[in-house]
Design an enzyme around this catalytic site. Structure first.
Site, PDB file in Angstrom:
ATOM      1  N   VAL A  83       0.709  -1.340   0.140  1.00  0.00           N
ATOM      2  CA  VAL A  83       0.055  -0.175   0.193  1.00  0.00           C
ATOM      3  C   VAL A  83       1.038   1.379   0.081  1.00  0.00           C
ATOM      4  O   VAL A  83       0.805   1.988  -0.789  1.00  0.00           O
ATOM      5  CB  VAL A  83      -0.880   0.039   1.405  1.00  0.00           C
ATOM      6  CG1 VAL A  83      -1.261   1.151   1.534  1.00  0.00           C
ATOM      7  CG2 VAL A  83      -2.287  -1.532   0.633  1.00  0.00           C
ATOM      8  N   GLU A  85     -10.505   6.575   5.781  1.00  0.00           N
ATOM      9  CA  GLU A  85     -11.479   5.717   4.741  1.00  0.00           C
ATOM     10  C   GLU A  85     -10.498   3.979   3.947  1.00  0.00           C
ATOM     11  O   GLU A  85     -11.325   4.034   3.531  1.00  0.00           O
ATOM     12  CB  GLU A  85     -10.990   6.584   2.956  1.00  0.00           C
ATOM     13  CG  GLU A  85     -11.899   6.420   1.953  1.00  0.00           C
ATOM     14  CD  GLU A  85     -13.290   6.427   2.586  1.00  0.00           C
ATOM     15  OE1 GLU A  85     -13.898   5.063   2.925  1.00  0.00           O
ATOM     16  OE2 GLU A  85     -14.224   7.545   2.310  1.00  0.00           O
ATOM     17  N   GLY A 102     -11.281  -0.786   1.383  1.00  0.00           N
ATOM     18  CA  GLY A 102     -10.652  -0.304   0.266  1.00  0.00           C
ATOM     19  C   GLY A 102     -10.761   0.618  -0.344  1.00  0.00           C
ATOM     20  O   GLY A 102     -10.980   1.510   0.116  1.00  0.00           O
ATOM     21  N   GLU A 150      -3.168 -14.289   4.045  1.00  0.00           N
ATOM     22  CA  GLU A 150      -2.132 -14.675   4.043  1.00  0.00           C
ATOM     23  C   GLU A 150      -1.525 -15.747   4.880  1.00  0.00           C
ATOM     24  O   GLU A 150      -2.415 -16.844   4.755  1.00  0.00           O
ATOM     25  CB  GLU A 150      -2.016 -13.397   5.936  1.00  0.00           C
ATOM     26  CG  GLU A 150      -3.185 -12.291   5.240  1.00  0.00           C
ATOM     27  CD  GLU A 150      -2.232 -11.679   5.364  1.00  0.00           C
ATOM     28  OE1 GLU A 150      -0.623 -11.021   5.201  1.00  0.00           O
ATOM     29  OE2 GLU A 150      -1.934 -10.631   4.735  1.00  0.00           O
ATOM     30  N   ASP A 155     -11.073  -9.477  11.020  1.00  0.00           N
ATOM     31  CA  ASP A 155     -10.310  -8.637   9.973  1.00  0.00           C
ATOM     32  C   ASP A 155     -12.385  -7.366   9.870  1.00  0.00           C
ATOM     33  O   ASP A 155     -12.316  -6.498   9.772  1.00  0.00           O
ATOM     34  CB  ASP A 155      -9.953  -8.639   8.634  1.00  0.00           C
ATOM     35  CG  ASP A 155     -10.191  -7.467   8.062  1.00  0.00           C
ATOM     36  OD1 ASP A 155      -8.912  -7.336   8.104  1.00  0.00           O
ATOM     37  OD2 ASP A 155     -11.063  -7.798   6.463  1.00  0.00           O
ATOM     38  N   LYS A 183     -13.442  -3.857  10.680  1.00  0.00           N
ATOM     39  CA  LYS A 183     -13.898  -2.520   9.745  1.00  0.00           C
ATOM     40  C   LYS A 183     -15.064  -2.256  10.440  1.00  0.00           C
ATOM     41  O   LYS A 183     -15.962  -1.585  10.295  1.00  0.00           O
ATOM     42  CB  LYS A 183     -14.174  -3.728   8.571  1.00  0.00           C
ATOM     43  CG  LYS A 183     -13.056  -3.803   7.459  1.00  0.00           C
ATOM     44  CD  LYS A 183     -13.021  -4.273   6.626  1.00  0.00           C
ATOM     45  CE  LYS A 183     -11.572  -4.764   6.337  1.00  0.00           C
ATOM     46  NZ  LYS A 183     -11.021  -5.795   5.045  1.00  0.00           N
ATOM     47  N   GLY A 190      -5.938  -4.792  -1.831  1.00  0.00           N
ATOM     48  CA  GLY A 190      -5.388  -4.583  -3.095  1.00  0.00           C
ATOM     49  C   GLY A 190      -4.164  -2.809  -2.451  1.00  0.00           C
ATOM     50  O   GLY A 190      -4.916  -1.952  -2.443  1.00  0.00           O
TER      51      GLY A 190
END
Lengths: 432, 432
Positions: A17, A133, A138, A194, A205, A209, A306
């Site tokens: 990233v 954000e 993503g 992963e 995860d 979120k 991504g």
């Protein structure tokens, strides 16, 4: 338009990233200057390994071995935190930046899920922005949508597919009939999972979120510890077959609802009607549906992970800072966020799918249904697949709406029956 | 938080959206104040008929018979223009407001499609905001998403279902097998279509919205006059049957693409693969897909019209003003928007579906295919439905990718054949 007045970024963490963010700024320099009214420039970077080839030229930037010192002392307006992890260095970087009067942009969902309210209070007290954000879904601009685009609404519910790894695995399992472990291994080879997949496949995860979305949607402090979390490891090809038969697809959903009794937050495999919009979201795509009192249901979907999509979200936050656009971190000022008021999972109401492995002998079904009757749970259907007096067979049943508490008693009761050879697999059904 | 520092609105036009906006402000007063940092208050209103019952109490507000005078003179910070129409009073209201240093929020797609660039220049020169979130796709925060949330991307394409009336009619036609005229009449009774439906069913409304989206996406001046527009009046139940057979659904799409040769903008009935995400968008729902170079494809969907959703979008713009959040009206400063560079429709490339009514006699198909051959258009399939030497029969064909120019020659050639008894119906195929 780029020039002396550029907004200056110090980037902590140069994984995919971080490198993607630098690549985006290089590719879109003029565009960003046009859109923000000033240029965007990276001035400083920090990572663990200076020598690694990341596909971008780091030589124009000041290198810092210590990201916390960089956050505090580098020549910058914004610290972009891309290290990850709920505590440790990432948290120290953000705190140091806020303490030094720098804006913070982060992709770190664990950090915001665990410490979002405290960081928001610090940022607002210090008069700096805290943008995240990139932490949720993503490249999808869902944070801005809830915080600003839908700000005229009381949000009643937000739910979605928040983990691309799980959605990829469930999509592949359905399309190829292969078991979880085999598809996970393939996802790891493709870079969709992963090496240690537990954060993804165990639902943590998605829960990070969801807790962030719930805070924004309902104006409450982020309350990650109240999220009920189940992952997808126990989903078997057979469950997917049965789901098909019953007119459902299985998705790992994060669901947050505001009710008169409190706020429900849960992440679990869910049977959704095959014609529901969310059922059509396949592969690594994420989607979030928000229901507001004036706007009704709004769905945003796109790439949930991504380098490119996440860099797109990081830069959206940077451009807000560059253009001087400010909003309260969680939509309302942090000191006006309500205290968490969790609705315990035991009080959840809904329908259930349960799969059992049982010894195929007379009276088993009667025993199972007696357990349901004893706890006043109303059965909708029961199906036994195959007959084999030597081997255990699969029995699935679905219930009408009932309470989670009653259902947990039922599951304990069923698990205690001699003929039941492994713990029941439970998938909640959601038709809303 | 509400108090002396409230942001003051003057509302011009009190139809369903105006009344909905007043109702929203009444219902959500505290919430809006928390989110914007200051209260929102209506101070003045104007409409044609003062006596009509709109379900909201207008007595607290100053009444103006003349909305232009109100825009210029009323005690307000923001003028909310909900009159509609590309010129006349609506335009005069917005110009007067900008001239008097007031911010403008409008739901008026025709006005922005025709005069967006000029109004944006005036607003930016005057240092006021011009918000039109409500002008495109109702409650879906697509303007903010493209202008801010995806601002780090070069947008390559934006397309979507931009007119709920048409999507409702096409959905009903498919589900019930009824013809266009009958479903339109029902839509009018249900309030989903206007008494004069031409703006909707002839594609003009979708074209207004598409031109606005294209300007935002590509950084070009709004160029409504270059939009190629076809509506849905000629779609027959038979086309829907054939679409089903061929694996498509028919949707009225607005499509804008940036190519090396120019910008293509077109609104027309389109065959989309039945498993494309946009094919799942049914009824009055709108959806917009944006493709950016870093973020990839993002889809936003939700309610495209109605008092509540549109009021939600109006208020989102008002809250931006109240909170002091500013962005260039079309994403980049109006004086830096590029001049329109339209790609003529004749240079469009794609596949086509064509339905003919022909006299069923030997040699007709040979004549039709000869026309295609003469213009080097490659046929993919041809199907004749039924045989009847007395009556005309339906023939449909699909082509491989070809140019619009070649296709127009083909259609003229086919229309000139003796055996062809009515002008061909054309539907473009889009698999992207």
């Amino acid at each position: 338009m780029a020039g002396q007045d550029r907004v200056k970024l110090a980037i902590a963490g140069l994984g995919t990233v971080g490198a993607g963010t630098i690549a985006l700024i290089e590719a879109q320099g003029d565009l960003l200057a046009d859109r923000a009214g000033r240029g965007v420039a990276v001035t400083a970077v920090s990572a663990r390994d200076r020598s690694r080839d990341r596909g971008v030229d780091l030589s124009p930037f000041a290198w810092w071995d210590d990201p916390v010192a960089m956050a505090r002392e580098a020549d910058c307006d914004v610290v972009v935190e891309l290290i990850g992890g709920s505590d440790g260095v990432a948290k120290a970087v953000c705190e140091a930046a806020i303490g030094a009067g720098r804006h913070v942009v982060t992709a770190n969902k664990a950090l915001i899920a665990h410490h979002g309210a405290a960081l928001a209070r610090a940022a607002e007290a210090g008069g700096v922005s805290l943008g995240f954000e990139a932490a949720v879904a993503g490249g999808i601009p869902i944070i801005k949508a809830i915080r600003e685009g839908l700000a005229g609404n009381r949000i009643e519910r937000v739910h979605g597919i928040l983990n691309g790894t799980c959605n990829y695995i469930l999509t592949e399992m359905r399309e190829t009939g292969r078991p979880f472990a085999e598809v996970l291994e393939e996802a790891q080879k493709l870079g969709y999972a992963e090496a240690d997949p537990s954060f993804d496949v165990d639902g943590v995860d998605a829960a990070h979120k969801l807790a962030i979305l719930a805070s924004l949607a309902f104006g409450t402090e982020v309350d990650f510890t109240s999220v009920h979390i189940e992952g997808i490891r126990r989903i078997a090809p057979l469950d997917i077959d049965f789901a098909d038969e019953l007119g459902f697809k299985i998705k790992l959903l994060g669901i947050a609802e505001k009710t008169a009794e409190g706020i429900s937050q849960r992440v679990h495999p869910t049977m959704v009607p095959v014609d529901a919009p969310i059922a059509a979201v396949e592969g690594v795509t994420n989607a979030v549906e928000t229901v507001g009192d004036f706007v009704g249901a709004t769905v945003l979907q796109g790439a949930g992970a991504g380098a490119g999509p996440t860099a797109s979200a990081v830069i959206a936050d940077v451009l807000d800072v560059a253009a001087g656009r400010r909003a309260p971190v969680f939509g309302v000022p942090a000191d006006r966020l309500s205290a968490p008021a969790p609705l315990p999972m035991a009080r959840h109401e809904g329908a259930y799918y349960v799969r059992l492995r049982v010894i195929d002998r007379p009276g088993v079904i009667a025993d199972v249904t007696a357990v349901l009757r004893d706890h006043k749970v109303s059965m909708e259907s029961i199906i036994q697949r195959g007959r084999d007096p030597e081997e255990p067979v699969d029995v699935v049943m679905t219930t009408h709406d009932t309470s989670e508490a009653a259902m947990q008693h039922v599951l304990a009761g069923i698990d205690g029956l001699d003929a039941v050879v492994e713990p029941p697999t439970v998938i909640r059904i959601d038709r809303s």
